[in-house]
Structures are given as structure tokens and as C-alpha cells.
Design a protein around this motif. Structure first.
Motif, PDB file in Angstrom:
ATOM      1  N   ASN A 197      11.321  -4.197   7.919  1.00  0.00           N
ATOM      2  CA  ASN A 197      10.532  -3.036   8.310  1.00  0.00           C
ATOM      3  C   ASN A 197      11.479  -2.136   9.084  1.00  0.00           C
ATOM      4  N   ARG A 243       8.252   6.961   6.414  1.00  0.00           N
ATOM      5  CA  ARG A 243       7.810   5.619   5.998  1.00  0.00           C
ATOM      6  C   ARG A 243       6.298   5.636   5.749  1.00  0.00           C
ATOM      7  N   TYR A 245      12.864  -2.592  14.157  1.00  0.00           N
ATOM      8  CA  TYR A 245      11.493  -2.645  14.669  1.00  0.00           C
ATOM      9  C   TYR A 245      11.521  -2.316  16.167  1.00  0.00           C
ATOM     10  N   PHE A 295       5.946  -1.454   3.155  1.00  0.00           N
ATOM     11  CA  PHE A 295       6.354  -0.071   3.455  1.00  0.00           C
ATOM     12  C   PHE A 295       7.208   0.512   2.341  1.00  0.00           C
ATOM     13  N   PHE A 346       3.557   4.145  16.449  1.00  0.00           N
ATOM     14  CA  PHE A 346       2.400   3.656  15.689  1.00  0.00           C
ATOM     15  C   PHE A 346       1.103   4.104  16.359  1.00  0.00           C
ATOM     16  N   LYS A 405       0.144 -10.371   8.966  1.00  0.00           N
ATOM     17  CA  LYS A 405       0.592  -9.745   7.717  1.00  0.00           C
ATOM     18  C   LYS A 405       0.118 -10.530   6.504  1.00  0.00           C
ATOM     19  N   TYR A 447       7.146 -10.649   7.139  1.00  0.00           N
ATOM     20  CA  TYR A 447       6.725 -10.280   5.775  1.00  0.00           C
ATOM     21  C   TYR A 447       7.205 -11.300   4.742  1.00  0.00           C
ATOM     22  N   ALA A 473       0.481   5.455   8.236  1.00  0.00           N
ATOM     23  CA  ALA A 473       1.507   5.374   9.274  1.00  0.00           C
ATOM     24  C   ALA A 473       1.620   3.946   9.811  1.00  0.00           C
ATOM     25  N   GLN A 474       0.658   3.557  10.637  1.00  0.00           N
ATOM     26  CA  GLN A 474       0.754   2.224  11.255  1.00  0.00           C
ATOM     27  C   GLN A 474       0.579   1.143  10.198  1.00  0.00           C
ATOM     28  N   GLY A 475       1.372   0.077  10.338  1.00  0.00           N
ATOM     29  CA  GLY A 475       1.349  -0.980   9.318  1.00  0.00           C
ATOM     30  C   GLY A 475       0.211  -1.956   9.505  1.00  0.00           C
TER      31      GLY A 475
HETATM   32  N1  GLN Z   1       4.296  -3.414  12.709  1.00  0.00           N
HETATM   33  C1  GLN Z   1       3.450  -2.282  12.549  1.00  0.00           C
HETATM   34  C2  GLN Z   1       4.245  -1.141  11.956  1.00  0.00           C
HETATM   35  O1  GLN Z   1       5.447  -1.223  11.797  1.00  0.00           O
HETATM   36  C3  GLN Z   1       2.789  -1.788  13.799  1.00  0.00           C
HETATM   37  C4  GLN Z   1       2.628  -2.706  14.929  1.00  0.00           C
HETATM   38  C5  GLN Z   1       2.239  -1.931  16.167  1.00  0.00           C
HETATM   39  O2  GLN Z   1       1.461  -1.008  16.108  1.00  0.00           O
HETATM   40  N2  GLN Z   1       2.795  -2.293  17.261  1.00  0.00           N
HETATM   41  O3  GLN Z   1       3.656  -0.155  11.629  1.00  0.00           O
END
Ligand code: GLN
Length: 380
Positions: free
Chosen positions: A169, A360, A120, A315, A15, A231, A200, A31-33
């Protein structure tokens, strides 16, 4: 001085890598969530209010009572399960801390922990830092179905913990009633704990409800449930979440939490306690994010990507097999440079870097970003 790394195989998270690259080359960051939009002004007003009222010193170790009560009430309303605010709800500095504290609370050296992949990124390192041994079960696209017979085979006398994540995720999958029943059958009459990552919980689509692990009594009595306000309220940068667990489990969880952060920032806790009183925001979240998922999917419907629409999370995975044979990591980097769209290669979520030709994309982005990104992807 020489330092012997305790995590020799761990580098910078994907990320961080992809977000930096996106910023460096001016790419759209899917990219990053994290959301590209801000939280409600009322929420920042509440934080300002509580700061100006002098709520600026340490919060109680387990969290501000008003927030623990609000979390307990929300949980009872949504899932019909009661967690006592005094002894079974703990506020922490983000779900990442909740995961780490729960793992630290129960995993002893040589204990085995079942982790479903794709996973994750923090799960396995948190297990290993506690001397535990990750036992991986690899799920395959496009449906990422759990084979519970295989799980049964992987359970050993050393199994201490099983980690699940729903909504998931990176795949966007939800656990079903049948999944929970089968998991319960396997752990009933054992000393195996469950760690359920439900950050989520409020983001599910097409009318499918989120089934929390706590809704199954056999699972509830042995589960640590992790939530994140990041989130739910578009505040990933505030790093605040919580853990729900029965009293004896919460007591051990808190022992770990008090050595990791001790407590979580005070004015934000007061603000969230007030903000949680109105459920409208999180009840409207499925609709809000479903529109974003659909906008993104609609934008790439004539492209050469294939996909199964996400059932939850923010995502969407896209399979690019019809476009190139390239590995997903190289492609993610190349697309960031060449078309200005950053994504996360799905192989990073497998310890053996399984390359299923999937990227993703995070659709927690403004409509303008989603339109631009899907238009660029459609040209490939
Ligand atoms: N959960 C977020 C993701 O999947 C990122 C979290 C992080 O950057 N550590 O993109």
C-alpha cells in the motif's frame, strides 16, 4: 499549561481528511481503504453467539488460544512455516498496533530504521516516538523497484530494523523471490530485524502468489510478520490483527503489547477462531478483488489516466499527467468537490511529499460505485 508536542509535524491522517470531505460533499469515497460492502452474516452471527454465551471479559494477553491455534494452522498450511501458538503468535487490536508494538520492542533511541517510500503512514511516526531515526529509501513510479545496492549503502552500524510491506500500500506491488533473497543477503550475520507488513496477504492478482518474508529462513528468524483480519474478512472496523515472530522476538513484542492494549476484544477472537476453520473465504479473495480491480481499470481504459495494474492490495494508482499539471493534493480535493470522487494523493506517502502526479483509488467498493466513479473519471 503548555504542551510540547512530541509529534510537531504530524497532523490528521489523509484518510481521515479525505473520508470526512467525501462525506461532507456526498462524494464516492475511493480514498480511505475500507470495503463499501459488509462482512459475511455468518461472521456477525458467530460474534453474537459468543457474546450471548458470556465471552465478554478480558481475553488472555496474547490472545484466545483457539484463535492463536487457528492462525498457526493457517500459516503452516499456506506458507509451510510453523509458529507455536503458545509463544509465537500474538493477537492484537489491528495491524497498526502490531506495527507499533514490534517497533517499540526493538527500536532504541538513535537506532536507524530503513523505510521504503511510498510508505504506509504509521511507520515513521512509530519509529520516531520510540526515539528511532527513519532512513528513507525512495522508490519511483511506475515500477517502484528496490535498488538493493542502495539499501546496502544505507545500512549502517546503527541500523536496527528494515520495514517492508508486501502486497504494498499504496503501489499494489509484490516483493519477488529475488527481492527476498537480496534482503536476506544483506541482513545475514547482522543484528538487523525485519518488520514485514503483510496485511494484504490474501489479495494478489493474475495468479501471482504472495511471498511471505517468513518463507525465507534467514529472514524468518529475525522477522515480525504483521497480519490484519480487517482486510481479509471485510471487517476493518473490528480492529483485530496479529503478529507472528520467533519466541524471543514474540516475548519482547508481548511486553510492548501488554502496555498498549493488554488484550484484544474477546467475542470477536472466538468468532474468528471458528470462521478461520473454513479457508474458502480467504482463498476466494484474490478472484473477488481481481474482478473489482479489472472492473475499475476497464471503466477508465478510454480515459487519459495511465496506470500499471496493481499486483495486489485493493488499491489502484492512476497517473494524471496527461490531464493536468496540478499537484496531486489539490487535484484530489478538487475532484472530490467537482466530480464527486475522492482519492488519496500519493505524495502523502513520501516524507518529502514527492509529487509524481498520481492518485490512489481504493477498489474495495461495490460494482455500482466502481462504475459510477470510473465513468466520472473518464470524462476528465
Ligand atoms: N489502511 C487504510 C488506507 O490506506 C486506512 C487506514 C486508516 O484510516 N488509518 O487507506
Amino acid at each position: 499549561m503548555q504542551i510540547i508536542s512530541k509529534q510537531p509535524n504530524v497532523g490528521t491522517t489523509i484518510f481521515t481528511v479525505m473520508s470526512k470531505l467525501a462525506t461532507d460533499v456526498g462524494a464516492l469515497n475511493l480514498a480511505q481503504g475500507f470495503p463499501s460492502f459488509d462482512c459475511a452474516p455468518h461472521l456477525t452471527d458467530l460474534v453474537n453467539f459468543y457474546m450471548s454465551k458470556g465471552h465478554n471479559q478480558y481475553a488472555p494477553m496474547a490472545g484466545v488460544p483457539a484463535l492463536r491455534e487457528a492462525i498457526s494452522e493457517k500459516t503452516a498450511n499456506l506458507y509451510c512455516v510453523n509458529y507455536h501458538p503458545e509463544s509465537e503468535v500474538t493477537v492484537v487490536s489491528g495491524a497498526t498496533e502490531a506495527l507499533y508494538a514490534a517497533i517499540t520492542a526493538v527500536v532504541c533511541p538513535q537506532d536507524e530504521v530503513i523505510i521504503f517510500e511510498p510508505a504506509y503512514d504509521s511507520y515513521a511516526p512509530s519509529v520516531e516516538l520510540n526515539g528511532g531515526i527513519p532512513v528513507y529509501i525512495s522508490l519511483e513510479p511506475p515500477h517502484y523497484q528496490i535498488d538493493w545496492n542502495l539499501v546496502k549503502e544505507k545500512i549502517s552500524p546503527k541500523t536496527k530494523l528494515i520495514i517492508v510491506n508486501t502486497p504494498h500500500n499504496p503501489t499494489g506491488k509484490l516483493l519477488t523471490k529475488s527481492d527476498l533473497d537480496q534482503l536476506a543477503n544483506l541482513v545475514q550475520n547482522t543484528n538487523i530485524f525485519i518488520l514485514s507488513d503483510e496485511v494484504y496477504e490474501h489479495i494478489t492478482f493474475d495468479g501471482t502468489p504472495h511471498l511471505s518474508v517468513m518463507m525465507h529462513p534467514i529472514l524468518q528468524e529475525r522477522a515480525f510478520i504483521c497480519g490484519s483480519f480487517g482486510k481479509t474478512f471485510h471487517i476493518t472496523g473490528w480492529k483485530i490483527g496479529y503478529c507472528l515472530a520467533p519466541k524471543a522476538l514474540s516475548a519482547e513484542f508481548r511486553k510492548a503489547h501488554q502496555w498498549i492494549t493488554f488484550s484484544t476484544n474477546t467475542p470477536v477472537q472466538y468468532a474468528l477462531a471458528d470462521y478461520l476453520k473454513k479457508p474458502d473465504f480467504y482463498l476466494e479473495l484474490p478472484d473477488f478483488y481481481q474482478k473489482k480491480r479489472d472492473k475499475f481499470i476497464d471503466g477508465i481504459k478510454d480515459s487519459r489516466f495511465s496506470y500499471v495494474p496493481a499486483q495486489g492490495s485493493f488499491f489502484q494508482n492512476l497517473n494524471y499527467q496527461a490531464i493536468t499539471e496540478e499537484n496531486d493534493y489539490n487535484l484530489a480535493i478538487r475532484l472530490t468537490h467537482e466530480i464527486g470522487v475522492a482519492s488519496v494523493p500519493a505524495s502523502v506517502f513520501y516524507h518529502q511529499k514527492n509529487d509524481y502526479k498520481i492518485l490512489r483509488f481504493c477498489f474495495a467498493k461495490s460494482d455500482e460505485i466502481l462504475e459510477k466513479a470510473s465513468a466520472r473519471l473518464s470524462k476528465l
